[in-house]
Design a protein around this motif. Sequence first.
Motif, PDB file in Angstrom:
ATOM      1  N   HIS A 209       0.705  -1.219   0.071  1.00  0.00           N
ATOM      2  CA  HIS A 209       0.106   0.175  -0.040  1.00  0.00           C
ATOM      3  C   HIS A 209       0.714   1.272  -0.099  1.00  0.00           C
ATOM      4  O   HIS A 209       0.333   2.565  -0.039  1.00  0.00           O
ATOM      5  CB  HIS A 209      -0.885  -0.040   1.199  1.00  0.00           C
ATOM      6  N   GLY A 210       2.211   1.031   0.070  1.00  0.00           N
ATOM      7  CA  GLY A 210       2.949   2.384  -0.122  1.00  0.00           C
ATOM      8  C   GLY A 210       3.878   2.695   1.013  1.00  0.00           C
ATOM      9  O   GLY A 210       4.251   3.593   1.147  1.00  0.00           O
ATOM     10  N   GLU A 211       3.361   1.998   2.152  1.00  0.00           N
ATOM     11  CA  GLU A 211       3.956   2.622   3.466  1.00  0.00           C
ATOM     12  C   GLU A 211       5.577   2.481   3.555  1.00  0.00           C
ATOM     13  O   GLU A 211       6.236   1.149   3.124  1.00  0.00           O
ATOM     14  CB  GLU A 211       3.373   1.709   4.642  1.00  0.00           C
ATOM     15  N   ALA A 212       6.308   3.280   4.250  1.00  0.00           N
ATOM     16  CA  ALA A 212       7.781   2.983   4.413  1.00  0.00           C
ATOM     17  C   ALA A 212       8.139   2.081   5.426  1.00  0.00           C
ATOM     18  O   ALA A 212       7.162   1.725   6.472  1.00  0.00           O
ATOM     19  CB  ALA A 212       8.262   4.533   4.677  1.00  0.00           C
ATOM     20  N   LEU A 213       9.375   1.641   5.317  1.00  0.00           N
ATOM     21  CA  LEU A 213       9.787   0.640   6.460  1.00  0.00           C
ATOM     22  C   LEU A 213       9.998   0.743   7.805  1.00  0.00           C
ATOM     23  O   LEU A 213       9.619   0.128   8.829  1.00  0.00           O
ATOM     24  CB  LEU A 213      10.954  -0.436   5.932  1.00  0.00           C
ATOM     25  N   PRO A 214      10.629   2.208   8.043  1.00  0.00           N
ATOM     26  CA  PRO A 214      10.827   2.539   9.394  1.00  0.00           C
ATOM     27  C   PRO A 214       9.814   2.575  10.238  1.00  0.00           C
ATOM     28  O   PRO A 214       8.770   3.109   9.767  1.00  0.00           O
ATOM     29  CB  PRO A 214      11.522   3.874   9.399  1.00  0.00           C
ATOM     30  N   GLY A 215       9.717   1.795  11.383  1.00  0.00           N
ATOM     31  CA  GLY A 215       8.551   1.687  12.522  1.00  0.00           C
ATOM     32  C   GLY A 215       7.473   0.618  11.881  1.00  0.00           C
ATOM     33  O   GLY A 215       6.681   0.339  12.563  1.00  0.00           O
ATOM     34  N   LEU A 216       7.626   0.201  10.629  1.00  0.00           N
ATOM     35  CA  LEU A 216       6.880  -0.824  10.238  1.00  0.00           C
ATOM     36  C   LEU A 216       7.221  -2.090  10.268  1.00  0.00           C
ATOM     37  O   LEU A 216       6.764  -3.260  10.586  1.00  0.00           O
ATOM     38  CB  LEU A 216       6.275  -0.625   8.580  1.00  0.00           C
ATOM     39  N   TYR A 217       8.704  -2.290   9.889  1.00  0.00           N
ATOM     40  CA  TYR A 217       9.577  -3.691  10.004  1.00  0.00           C
ATOM     41  C   TYR A 217      10.918  -3.473  10.518  1.00  0.00           C
ATOM     42  O   TYR A 217      11.577  -2.800   9.778  1.00  0.00           O
ATOM     43  CB  TYR A 217       9.527  -4.180   8.645  1.00  0.00           C
ATOM     44  N   PRO A 218      11.028  -3.752  11.699  1.00  0.00           N
ATOM     45  CA  PRO A 218       9.999  -4.232  12.630  1.00  0.00           C
ATOM     46  C   PRO A 218       8.955  -3.296  13.153  1.00  0.00           C
ATOM     47  O   PRO A 218       9.124  -2.037  13.250  1.00  0.00           O
ATOM     48  CB  PRO A 218      10.712  -4.791  13.930  1.00  0.00           C
ATOM     49  N   PRO A 219       7.744  -3.633  13.536  1.00  0.00           N
ATOM     50  CA  PRO A 219       6.650  -2.761  14.000  1.00  0.00           C
ATOM     51  C   PRO A 219       7.010  -1.993  15.290  1.00  0.00           C
ATOM     52  O   PRO A 219       7.432  -2.636  16.212  1.00  0.00           O
ATOM     53  CB  PRO A 219       5.680  -3.530  14.105  1.00  0.00           C
ATOM     54  N   ASN A 220       6.796  -0.797  15.221  1.00  0.00           N
ATOM     55  CA  ASN A 220       6.817  -0.123  16.506  1.00  0.00           C
ATOM     56  C   ASN A 220       5.453  -0.144  17.242  1.00  0.00           C
ATOM     57  O   ASN A 220       4.668  -0.765  16.691  1.00  0.00           O
ATOM     58  CB  ASN A 220       7.092   1.488  16.250  1.00  0.00           C
ATOM     59  N   ALA A 221       5.236   0.572  18.266  1.00  0.00           N
ATOM     60  CA  ALA A 221       4.089   0.405  19.170  1.00  0.00           C
ATOM     61  C   ALA A 221       2.700   0.670  18.430  1.00  0.00           C
ATOM     62  O   ALA A 221       2.007   0.119  18.681  1.00  0.00           O
ATOM     63  CB  ALA A 221       4.266   1.155  20.380  1.00  0.00           C
ATOM     64  N   GLU A 222       3.029   1.803  17.805  1.00  0.00           N
ATOM     65  CA  GLU A 222       1.775   2.300  16.962  1.00  0.00           C
ATOM     66  C   GLU A 222       1.122   1.308  15.840  1.00  0.00           C
ATOM     67  O   GLU A 222       0.063   0.698  15.616  1.00  0.00           O
ATOM     68  CB  GLU A 222       1.945   3.604  16.071  1.00  0.00           C
ATOM     69  N   ASN A 223       2.335   0.652  15.099  1.00  0.00           N
ATOM     70  CA  ASN A 223       1.998  -0.489  14.240  1.00  0.00           C
ATOM     71  C   ASN A 223       1.636  -1.751  14.921  1.00  0.00           C
ATOM     72  O   ASN A 223       0.697  -2.399  14.091  1.00  0.00           O
ATOM     73  CB  ASN A 223       3.219  -0.634  13.268  1.00  0.00           C
ATOM     74  N   LYS A 224       2.207  -2.051  15.881  1.00  0.00           N
ATOM     75  CA  LYS A 224       2.057  -3.180  16.693  1.00  0.00           C
ATOM     76  C   LYS A 224       0.211  -3.101  16.822  1.00  0.00           C
ATOM     77  O   LYS A 224      -0.549  -4.132  16.783  1.00  0.00           O
ATOM     78  CB  LYS A 224       2.685  -3.519  17.782  1.00  0.00           C
ATOM     79  N   TYR A 227      -1.669  -3.637  13.820  1.00  0.00           N
ATOM     80  CA  TYR A 227      -1.757  -5.073  13.435  1.00  0.00           C
ATOM     81  C   TYR A 227      -2.672  -5.823  14.245  1.00  0.00           C
ATOM     82  O   TYR A 227      -3.705  -6.691  13.998  1.00  0.00           O
ATOM     83  CB  TYR A 227      -0.217  -5.558  13.564  1.00  0.00           C
ATOM     84  N   GLU A 228      -2.719  -5.479  15.668  1.00  0.00           N
ATOM     85  CA  GLU A 228      -3.726  -6.346  16.603  1.00  0.00           C
ATOM     86  C   GLU A 228      -5.197  -5.924  16.242  1.00  0.00           C
ATOM     87  O   GLU A 228      -5.852  -6.815  16.402  1.00  0.00           O
ATOM     88  CB  GLU A 228      -3.473  -5.935  18.044  1.00  0.00           C
ATOM     89  N   ALA A 229      -5.457  -4.575  15.885  1.00  0.00           N
ATOM     90  CA  ALA A 229      -6.573  -4.191  15.550  1.00  0.00           C
ATOM     91  C   ALA A 229      -7.147  -4.952  14.336  1.00  0.00           C
ATOM     92  O   ALA A 229      -8.312  -5.473  14.200  1.00  0.00           O
ATOM     93  CB  ALA A 229      -6.653  -2.807  15.414  1.00  0.00           C
ATOM     94  N   SER A 230      -6.228  -5.152  13.293  1.00  0.00           N
ATOM     95  CA  SER A 230      -6.751  -5.788  11.983  1.00  0.00           C
ATOM     96  C   SER A 230      -6.981  -7.086  12.632  1.00  0.00           C
ATOM     97  O   SER A 230      -7.780  -7.814  11.603  1.00  0.00           O
ATOM     98  CB  SER A 230      -5.576  -5.766  11.012  1.00  0.00           C
TER      99      SER A 230
END
Length: 234
Positions: A209-224, A227-230
């Motif tokens: 979907h076009g998201e950048a990797l920093p904070g996504l892989y590995p996921p930071n607290a916001e992205n975690k 993910y849990e919400a999804s």
Amino acid sequence: MSNDDANFHALKSVTTATITTILLKKGLRNVWLRGTRPLRSDQPRLVGRAFTLRFVPAREDLATPESWSSPISTRGAIEAMPEGCIVVVDAMGVKDAGIFGDILCARMRKRDVAALVTDGVVRDLVGVLETGLPVWCDGAAAPPSVAGLTFVNWQEPIGCGGVAIFPDDVIVADADGAVVIPKALLDEVTALCIEQERLETWIMTQVNHGEALPGLYPPNAENKARYEASRRFA
């Protein structure tokens, strides 16, 4: 379904790359068997308990064609192999002596052995491929095993590709090679691998979907949290 069956079924959908990552997080760095490549590029991922065989350097009084008739021989070992096992052979990385040829591989196939994994090589390559036995190895060579190796035993601890393998450890092999999961860690590692695969599938969706990797892989607290919400609303 037995516990082994459930774990093995789950691991067939987990890459060896993911398994090495999970084992690294648990402090195990040396789990990928060097020199193990699938003979077929389209070979599906396989999972099974390790049945070990060990060679040592050739010694002229022992490494002879006559040794093939000994009770302690590769022929004898094949008759002890249980259905569904993955045969793991310590060939010391020797590349100029083929440890198995087409006849031995055909017999293993008839005994419903799941696969052969070795840091050595096979011989009679075309015939080995025709048997249909899945093989992970380091290539092919014409000379027989006794040209460079002495077979000594089966079902004892070995070193294959620089990795310690114990009988009944779990082997997973795919396009990236073979890895070992220590038998005592199977349940825990399988569960962690399943979750890691789910997470990485979600991450890949975000990347697409076009998201950048920093904070996504590995996921930071916001992205975690995302993910849990999804997962809750899936």
